[in-house]
Design a protein around this motif. Structure first.
Motif, short mmCIF file in Angstrom:
data_model
loop_
_atom_site.label_atom_id
_atom_site.label_comp_id
_atom_site.label_asym_id
_atom_site.label_seq_id
_atom_site.Cartn_x
_atom_site.Cartn_y
_atom_site.Cartn_z
N THR A 114 0.55 3.56 1.98
CA THR A 114 0.96 3.75 3.54
C THR A 114 2.17 3.06 3.98
O THR A 114 3.11 3.69 4.67
CB THR A 114 -0.23 3.16 4.47
OG1 THR A 114 -1.38 4.09 3.94
CG2 THR A 114 0.28 3.35 5.87
N GLU A 115 2.13 1.68 3.54
CA GLU A 115 3.50 1.10 3.79
C GLU A 115 4.64 1.44 2.95
O GLU A 115 5.83 1.66 3.62
CB GLU A 115 3.20 -0.33 3.40
CG GLU A 115 2.34 -1.10 4.23
CD GLU A 115 1.97 -2.57 3.56
OE1 GLU A 115 1.47 -3.31 4.27
OE2 GLU A 115 2.23 -2.78 2.50
N THR B 207 0.64 -1.27 -0.06
CA THR B 207 -0.07 -0.04 -0.14
C THR B 207 0.94 1.27 0.08
O THR B 207 1.94 1.25 0.36
CB THR B 207 -0.83 0.10 1.20
OG1 THR B 207 -0.28 0.20 2.56
CG2 THR B 207 -1.68 -1.10 1.22
N CYS C 216 4.97 9.83 10.80
CA CYS C 216 3.83 9.16 10.14
C CYS C 216 2.72 9.39 10.90
O CYS C 216 1.39 8.63 10.45
CB CYS C 216 4.37 7.77 9.92
SG CYS C 216 5.50 7.80 8.44
N ARG D 178 5.18 4.92 2.37
CA ARG D 178 5.33 6.21 3.38
C ARG D 178 6.28 5.69 4.48
O ARG D 178 7.15 6.44 4.98
CB ARG D 178 3.90 6.75 3.55
CG ARG D 178 3.52 7.59 2.44
CD ARG D 178 2.10 8.40 2.95
NE ARG D 178 1.58 8.99 2.05
CZ ARG D 178 0.28 8.22 1.46
NH1 ARG D 178 -0.21 7.28 2.08
NH2 ARG D 178 -0.15 8.87 0.62
N TYR D 179 5.85 4.57 5.00
CA TYR D 179 6.56 4.18 6.07
C TYR D 179 8.05 3.87 5.91
O TYR D 179 9.05 4.37 6.80
CB TYR D 179 5.94 2.79 6.67
CG TYR D 179 4.65 3.05 7.75
CD1 TYR D 179 4.08 4.32 7.73
CD2 TYR D 179 3.88 1.91 7.66
CE1 TYR D 179 2.91 4.42 8.31
CE2 TYR D 179 2.46 2.10 8.19
CZ TYR D 179 1.94 3.53 8.55
OH TYR D 179 0.70 3.65 8.96
#
Length: 302
Positions: free
Chosen positions: A4-5, A2, A25, A7-8
């Protein structure tokens, strides 16, 4: 996998610490740690080496992190395209400026842009050139106002104006009686300068190196305004961009501004933005506004 992952892992690569990356985050550290481990398991690659005090990207993880940055940048572009589909001058514009430009430019620029683009609020940041360029690459800024040249893949640089350098001396200094100062004279005086990391410091040092062998006796100040007060206290002389000093009163009790002998040393100031940034009208408007500011000692770049 994703966004989001992605971004992490980008945040973790920058911060090199799970706790700080989680803060960036806005999630808990366990949430971020589990997500990163899940992505590593899915890819079948160890992205990070977990040390006792610091996290580092593995050789196998480096190209993956770089690709994640590109994916996030393109995803951000989709949002930008949607947000400005109706009006490219609507919605915030994130502008960065280096420390030796921002304090003198922004008081003129903000009212001008407010007048011509009232639906485009400005999110402003001052920083060193290197940090502003990184923020552009990471889609944290839309455009940066910096001293050129800047040559970076994926970024566009456009010259806007040339700014003259001036000499600032105490009012009772012998140079205060001279009409213009030769650069070689800087080698004979205590010279106040910004600290390392400021491009203006590098430009002044380059001016001194071209003026003669050896180097000046350097004293450091944390900002141009701090240096101005140090000169006023009679500790030395300095070189300033014209926008910082040309509007000082000619009969100032403590300071005198003197030009250099011709040819006047200058710096070229311009805008830098991502090649993929879709709001071209906002960039064009910003350039016109920068010129309309009519900063003292500045002329439009040719």
């Amino acid at each position: 996998m994703t966004l989001t992952e992605l971004r992490y892992i980008v945040a973790l690569a920058r911060e090199k610490h799970f706790g700080r990356a989680a803060e960036k985050c806005f999630v808990s550290q366990p949430t971020l740690s589990v997500a990163v481990k899940k992505l590593e398991d899915e890819l079948g690659v160890i992205l990070f080496e977990r040390g006792q005090h610091e996290i580092s990207v593995t050789p196998a993880g480096e190209p993956i992190v770089r690709q994640a940055e590109k994916v996030l940048a393109e995803a951000a572009r989709i949002k930008e395209l949607a947000d400005t589909a109706g009006d490219p001058l609507a919605g915030p514009l994130r502008i960065g400026a280096i420390y030796t430009i921002g304090p003198y430019l922004l008081p003129r620029l903000v009212p001008l842009l407010r007048q011509v683009a009232p639906q485009m609020p400005l999110i402003l940041q001052e920083n060193f050139t290197a940090q502003l360029i990184e923020a552009l690459k990471n889609c944290e800024l839309d455009v940066a106002i910096v001293a050129l040249p800047v040559e970076e893949p994926g970024l566009v640089a456009q010259a806007v104006y040339d700014e003259a350098f001036r000499v600032l001396v105490p009012a009772r200094h012998p140079w205060a009686k001279e009409k213009a100062i030769a650069p070689r004279k800087l080698l004979d005086q205590p010279l106040l300068m910004l600290g390392r990391g400021n491009c203006f410091r590098d430009q002044v040092l380059d001016l001194c190196s071209r003026a003669g062998a050896g180097g000046p006796q350097v004293l450091e100040g944390s900002s141009l305004e701090t240096i101005r007060y140090m000169v006023a206290s009679n500790i030395g002389v300095t070189v300033m961009p014209a926008s910082a000093v040309d509007e000082l009163p000619k009969n100032d009790a403590l300071l005198r501004v003197r030009p250099f002998v011709e040819p006047t040393p200058t710096r070229r100031v311009g805008m830098v933005w991502r090649a993929s940034f879709p709001r071209h009208q906002a960039i064009d408007l910003l350039r016109r506004a920068l010129l309309d500011c009519r900063l003292p000692g500045c002329t439009a770049a040719k």
